[in-house]
Design an enzyme around this catalytic site. Structure first.
Site, PDB file in Angstrom:
ATOM      1  N   LYS A 187       0.852  -1.235   0.019  1.00  0.00           N
ATOM      2  CA  LYS A 187       0.156  -0.094  -0.094  1.00  0.00           C
ATOM      3  C   LYS A 187       0.878   1.280   0.087  1.00  0.00           C
ATOM      4  CE  LYS A 187      -0.345  -0.334   4.877  1.00  0.00           C
ATOM      5  NZ  LYS A 187      -1.152  -0.521   6.230  1.00  0.00           N
TER       6      LYS A 187
ATOM      7  N   ARG B  94     -11.448  -0.805  14.000  1.00  0.00           N
ATOM      8  CA  ARG B  94     -10.936   0.149  13.142  1.00  0.00           C
ATOM      9  C   ARG B  94     -11.973  -0.202  12.005  1.00  0.00           C
ATOM     10  NH1 ARG B  94      -4.855   0.814  11.095  1.00  0.00           N
ATOM     11  NH2 ARG B  94      -5.118  -1.453  10.447  1.00  0.00           N
TER      12      ARG B  94
ATOM     13  N   TYR C  58      17.691  29.576  11.096  1.00  0.00           N
ATOM     14  CA  TYR C  58      16.622  30.210  11.759  1.00  0.00           C
ATOM     15  C   TYR C  58      16.581  30.207  13.158  1.00  0.00           C
ATOM     16  CZ  TYR C  58      14.166  30.520   7.241  1.00  0.00           C
ATOM     17  OH  TYR C  58      13.909  30.889   5.822  1.00  0.00           O
TER      18      TYR C  58
ATOM     19  N   MET D 104      12.698  24.218   5.243  1.00  0.00           N
ATOM     20  CA  MET D 104      11.999  23.521   4.280  1.00  0.00           C
ATOM     21  C   MET D 104      12.856  22.778   3.208  1.00  0.00           C
ATOM     22  SD  MET D 104       9.340  25.014   1.541  1.00  0.00           S
ATOM     23  CE  MET D 104       7.930  25.562   2.958  1.00  0.00           C
TER      24      MET D 104
END
Length: 345
Positions: free
Chosen positions: A33, A128, A242, A290
Site C-alpha cells: 500500500k 477500526r 533560523y 523547508m
C-alpha cells in the site's frame, strides 16, 4: 545534482520477503500500500513477484489498479478498504479482491459484482475496520455460500509481544473462524514474529519488507544521500539557521545540504540527529528548514564531501523515527518526491 538521492535495494526487499516467508508454513503475501510505503510500486512489486509473492495487499482500489498494471494478470490483489461506493469499475477491470468490512459493503459487492472475488475482514478488537462478532454471526452463512477468497483480521499490538491484546485477538479470531475451510489471515510483520499460533493460512508482511521495526533482523532497504551545496567557516559566537538556535562554541565548518522538511525530514529531527560521512557522524547545526539542513562537519577536518548520508549503514528509518518522536513507517512514507531515485537489483 541539487536534490537528494534515494537508493532502494530491491535485493534486500526480496531477501526480507524470503526470510519472513521461511518463518512460516503459511502463504506469505506482501503489503504494498501507499506506493510500496512511498518507495515505488512498479519496481518493488515486480521484485517481490520474482521472489515468489503471489498475493498482494493495498489500502484502496486505486492502489490496486497500479499494482495490477505493474504485475499483469495472475496475482491476487486484496483491498483492505473493501468495496467503496464508486469502486465497482476499478475492482472489475483490475480483478481486485476487496476485503469487505461491513454489511453495507457486502450488499454493495453482491449486488454490483456478484461474480467478483472478495474477502471478509473481521473486527477482533481493534475497532477500526471489519465486521463485529454479532454482524458476522448474522451474515456468516449467506456470505460463506458465496465462497469468499479469504477471511482476515488485524492485530492492534503485535509490535509488543507481551501485550495482552495479542492473545485476546487470537482467541476472538479463532472463535469467529472456527470450522471454516477458507484461507484465514491475522498477521502482518509483527504477527509473524509472534510465532506459528498467529500465522493461520496467509501472513501479510509490510514494513518488515524494508528491514524496519518490528523486524529488527531484516536488511535495511533504503539509502538517502544529500548533496552539499556550500560550506563555510563559522567563528565562536556566530549562529546558524533560523532562530539563532545553534551557536558556535569553537571555530567550526558548516555544510549546507539540499533537503528539508519538504522532503520528509521533519523539523523535530534537528535536536538529536546527525548525518554521516563514511563512519564519521556530523551533527545537525540549528533548525531543519523547508529545503536546507546545516551540518557541523568540523570533525572531517579539511575534507570537503560532495554529499552526506541521512539514511544508510549507520542510521535507518527507525533511528529517524526515534529522533522525531514517531515511527519508521511515518519516515519511510514521508520521503519526498524531489529525491532522484535508483533501484539496485
Amino acid at each position: 545534482m541539487s536534490t537528494g538521492h534515494l537508493t532502494i535495494d530491491l535485493n534486500a526487499i526480496a531477501e526480507n520477503w524470503r526470510t519472513l516467508d521461511a518463518m512460516t508454513a503459511a502463504d506469505t503475501a506482501a503489503v504494498v500500500k501507499a506506493d510500496c510505503y512511498g518507495l515505488g510500486v512498479e519496481p518493488i512489486t515486480r521484485a517481490l513477484a520474482r521472489a515468489g509473492a503471489r498475493r498482494f495487499f493495498v489500502a484502496a482500489a486505486e492502489e490496486g489498479a497500479a499494482v495490477r498494471a505493474a504485475l499483469g494478470p495472475g496475482p491476487m490483489i486484496g483491498v483492505f478498504s473493501g468495496h467503496m461506493a464508486g469502486d465497482s469499475t476499478l475492482i472489475r477491470n483490475n480483478d481486485l479482491t476487496p476485503m469487505l468490512n461491513s454489511v453495507d459493503q457486502v450488499l454493495r459487492h453482491f449486488e454490483s459484482l456478484p461474480q467478483q472475488s472478495f474477502g471478509l475482514q473481521l473486527d477482533t478488537g481493534m475497532n477500526r475496520l471489519g465486521m463485529e462478532p454479532a454482524e458476522w454471526a448474522a451474515l456468516r452463512e449467506p456470505v460463506l455460500q458465496q465462497m469468499p477468497a479469504m477471511i482476515m483480521s488485524h492485530l492492534a499490538c503485535a509490535d509488543e509481544p507481551d501485550h495482552f491484546m495479542n492473545a485476546k485477538q487470537l482467541r476472538s479470531f479463532r472463535e469467529m473462524t472456527e470450522g471454516l475451510d477458507i484461507p484465514c489471515s491475522l498477521s502482518a510483520t509483527g504477527g509473524i514474529l509472534l510465532g506459528s499460533d498467529y500465522h493461520f493460512d496467509v501472513v501479510r508482511p509490510g514494513i518488515g519488507l524494508y528491514g524496519a521495526r518490528p523486524y529488527e533482523a531484516g536488511r535495511p532497504a533504503v539509502t538517502l544521500e544529500l548533496p552539499v551545496i556550500q560550506t563555510r567557516e563559522v567563528q565562536p559566537g556566530e549562529t546558524v539557521g533560523y532562530g539563532n538556535t545553534w551557536t558556535a562554541q569553537r571555530p567550526a565548518r558548516i555544510a549546507t545540504v539540499s533537503a528539508g522538511y519538504a522532503d520528509g525530514l521533519f523539523r523535530a529531527l534537528a535536536s538529536t540527529l546527525g548525518l554521516w560521512h563514511g563512519d564519521t557522524r556530523c551533527p545537525i547545526a540549528g533548525r531543519i528548514s523547508m529545503d536546507l539542513i546545516s551540518v557541523d562537519i568540523t570533525a572531517l577536518g579539511d575534507e570537503a564531501p560532495d554529499y552526506l548520508t541521512m539514511l544508510g549503514a549507520h542510521q535507518g528509518v527507525d533511528d529517524l523515527g526515534d529522533a522525531a518522536g514517531t515511527i519508521g513507517y511515518e519516515i519511510l512514507t514521508s520521503l519526498g518526491a524531489r529525491y532522484s531515485r535508483s533501484y539496485q537489483s
